[in-house]
Design an enzyme around this catalytic site. Structure first.
Site, PDB file in Angstrom:
ATOM      1  N   ASP A  46       0.854  -1.190   0.000  1.00 50.49           N
ATOM      2  CA  ASP A  46       0.000   0.000   0.000  1.00 50.49           C
ATOM      3  C   ASP A  46       0.891   1.243   0.000  1.00 50.49           C
ATOM      4  OD1 ASP A  46      -1.746   2.059   0.529  1.00 50.49           O
ATOM      5  OD2 ASP A  46      -2.561   1.184   2.361  1.00 50.49           O
ATOM      6  N   VAL A  79      -5.832   4.962  -6.211  1.00 50.27           N
ATOM      7  CA  VAL A  79      -4.734   5.356  -5.327  1.00 50.27           C
ATOM      8  C   VAL A  79      -4.896   6.816  -4.878  1.00 50.27           C
ATOM      9  CG1 VAL A  79      -3.058   6.051  -7.102  1.00 50.27           C
ATOM     10  CG2 VAL A  79      -2.255   5.017  -4.981  1.00 50.27           C
ATOM     11  N   ASP A  80      -5.480   7.634  -5.713  1.00 48.82           N
ATOM     12  CA  ASP A  80      -5.742   9.045  -5.395  1.00 48.82           C
ATOM     13  C   ASP A  80      -6.642   9.139  -4.149  1.00 48.82           C
ATOM     14  OD1 ASP A  80      -5.943  11.790  -5.607  1.00 48.82           O
ATOM     15  OD2 ASP A  80      -7.056  11.794  -7.496  1.00 48.82           O
ATOM     16  N   GLY A 120      -4.607   1.646 -13.648  1.00 56.84           N
ATOM     17  CA  GLY A 120      -5.895   1.287 -13.057  1.00 56.84           C
ATOM     18  C   GLY A 120      -7.012   1.681 -14.007  1.00 56.84           C
ATOM     19  N   VAL A 121      -7.814   2.641 -13.556  1.00 50.58           N
ATOM     20  CA  VAL A 121      -8.951   3.124 -14.354  1.00 50.58           C
ATOM     21  C   VAL A 121      -8.502   3.619 -15.736  1.00 50.58           C
ATOM     22  CG1 VAL A 121     -10.789   4.862 -14.411  1.00 50.58           C
ATOM     23  CG2 VAL A 121     -10.212   3.752 -12.266  1.00 50.58           C
ATOM     24  N   TYR A 122      -7.292   4.152 -15.839  1.00 55.95           N
ATOM     25  CA  TYR A 122      -6.824   4.713 -17.108  1.00 55.95           C
ATOM     26  C   TYR A 122      -6.384   3.651 -18.125  1.00 55.95           C
ATOM     27  CZ  TYR A 122      -7.121   9.577 -15.430  1.00 55.95           C
ATOM     28  OH  TYR A 122      -7.554  10.806 -14.977  1.00 55.95           O
ATOM     29  N   SER A 177      -1.412   5.242 -14.292  1.00 61.98           N
ATOM     30  CA  SER A 177      -2.275   4.976 -15.469  1.00 61.98           C
ATOM     31  C   SER A 177      -2.714   3.520 -15.610  1.00 61.98           C
ATOM     32  CB  SER A 177      -1.623   5.416 -16.789  1.00 61.98           C
ATOM     33  OG  SER A 177      -1.654   6.819 -16.940  1.00 61.98           O
ATOM     34  N   ASN A 183      -5.707  13.349 -11.167  1.00 64.47           N
ATOM     35  CA  ASN A 183      -6.319  13.795 -12.418  1.00 64.47           C
ATOM     36  C   ASN A 183      -6.065  15.299 -12.552  1.00 64.47           C
ATOM     37  OD1 ASN A 183      -8.445  15.211 -10.969  1.00 64.47           O
ATOM     38  ND2 ASN A 183      -9.226  13.165 -10.525  1.00 64.47           N
TER      39      ASN A 183
HETATM   40  P1  ADP Z   1      -5.025   5.702 -12.911  1.00 66.47           P
HETATM   41  O1  ADP Z   1      -6.271   6.570 -12.970  1.00 66.47           O
HETATM   42  O2  ADP Z   1      -3.764   6.505 -13.164  1.00 66.47           O
HETATM   43  O3  ADP Z   1      -5.126   4.478 -13.751  1.00 66.47           O
HETATM   44  P2  ADP Z   1      -5.635   4.218 -10.440  1.00 66.47           P
HETATM   45  O4  ADP Z   1      -5.595   4.772  -9.054  1.00 66.47           O
HETATM   46  O5  ADP Z   1      -6.940   3.797 -10.995  1.00 66.47           O
HETATM   47  O6  ADP Z   1      -4.897   5.328 -11.353  1.00 66.47           O
HETATM   48  O7  ADP Z   1      -4.642   2.982 -10.532  1.00 66.47           O
HETATM   49  C1  ADP Z   1      -3.239   3.074 -10.571  1.00 66.47           C
HETATM   50  C2  ADP Z   1      -2.647   1.858  -9.903  1.00 66.47           C
HETATM   51  O8  ADP Z   1      -2.629   2.056  -8.488  1.00 66.47           O
HETATM   52  C3  ADP Z   1      -3.422   0.547 -10.127  1.00 66.47           C
HETATM   53  O9  ADP Z   1      -2.467  -0.481 -10.406  1.00 66.47           O
HETATM   54  C4  ADP Z   1      -4.096   0.302  -8.774  1.00 66.47           C
HETATM   55  O10 ADP Z   1      -4.284  -1.073  -8.507  1.00 66.47           O
HETATM   56  C5  ADP Z   1      -3.069   0.884  -7.838  1.00 66.47           C
HETATM   57  N1  ADP Z   1      -3.493   1.242  -6.462  1.00 66.47           N
HETATM   58  C6  ADP Z   1      -4.711   1.566  -5.984  1.00 66.47           C
HETATM   59  N2  ADP Z   1      -4.637   1.847  -4.661  1.00 66.47           N
HETATM   60  C7  ADP Z   1      -3.321   1.693  -4.302  1.00 66.47           C
HETATM   61  C8  ADP Z   1      -2.573   1.835  -3.072  1.00 66.47           C
HETATM   62  N3  ADP Z   1      -3.158   2.185  -1.929  1.00 66.47           N
HETATM   63  N4  ADP Z   1      -1.229   1.569  -3.107  1.00 66.47           N
HETATM   64  C9  ADP Z   1      -0.604   1.209  -4.255  1.00 66.47           C
HETATM   65  N5  ADP Z   1      -1.249   1.078  -5.424  1.00 66.47           N
HETATM   66  C10 ADP Z   1      -2.585   1.306  -5.450  1.00 66.47           C
END
Ligand code: ADP
Length: 180
Positions: free
Chosen positions: A18, A41-42, A132-134, A130, A32
């Site tokens: 984490d 993660v944001d 995750g959702v992106y 980028s 964003n």
């Molecule tokens: P993006 O919009 O840039 O794609 P996301 O937050 O959707 O960002 O995802 C980016 C990456 O961060 C993904 O691989 C997701 O699984 C990961 N992620 C989400 N929460 C955490 C966290 N607490 N620590 C580390 N990685 C995380």
């Protein structure tokens, strides 16, 4: 956790975990362009840092309406209740194609590293920007991120990737073994 020599003076640490728990000088937020929080993660970073983080983000100047940090750029704020003293907010691209998206993802990593160096930091921890959702494919993002870190590590002592989930962790380890 795996450790590699990224450059002669900078270590690369790849770990599953984490990012909000990281005790590096800065953690990087996959934000964003508005910089007012979001999911993934944001959201986790904002929850862990406390509401002062959103207030600090709101004070970052807009470069045009609703855009504080254009895609590929980065901004720095304090870390408030995080163990990390700073948060570097960067915006990766929504994935379209390798050709269109790679320059922007490289730029997000490079801008984050440059801000860390300008602020005299020694260590920085990234998520998989980028990916995750992106929708950026892990197999394309991992080597790109490591190459960019190697090119722009400068005087940094440690660059860390803190990755959610075994599959993402494995892809980064494989890319590091291939490249380094
Ligand atoms: P993006 O919009 O840039 O794609 P996301 O937050 O959707 O960002 O995802 C980016 C990456 O961060 C993904 O691989 C997701 O699984 C990961 N992620 C989400 N929460 C955490 C966290 N607490 N620590 C580390 N990685 C995380």
């Amino acid at each position: 956790m795996e450790r590699f020599a990224l450059t002669e003076t900078c270590a690369l640490v790849v770990q599953e975990g984490d990012l909000t728990q990281s005790a590096t000088d800065a953690i990087v937020n996959a934000a964003n362009e508005r910089m007012l929080g979001g999911g993934g993660v944001d959201g986790a970073i904002h929850r862990a840092a406390g509401r002062e983080l959103a207030e600090a983000c709101r004070r970052v100047a807009e470069v045009r309406p609703d855009v504080r940090c254009p895609t590929g750029e980065a901004r720095i704020t304090p870390g408030f209740r995080l163990r990390a003293r700073h948060v570097i907010h960067t915006v990766g691209p929504v994935y379209r194609s390798a050709e269109k998206s790679a320059p922007l993802l490289r730029s997000a990593y490079r801008s984050s590293l440059e801000l860390a160096v300008e602020n005299g930091l020694a260590s920085i921890a990234f998520p998989a920007i980028s990916c995750g959702v992106y929708g950026y494919p892990l197999e394309e993002a991992a080597p790109l991120s490591l190459e960019t870190c190697r090119e722009h590590a400068g005087p940094l002592k440690e660059i860390r990737f803190v990755l959610f989930g075994r599959p993402t962790y494995r892809v980064w380890c494989d890319a590091a073994e291939e490249l380094l």
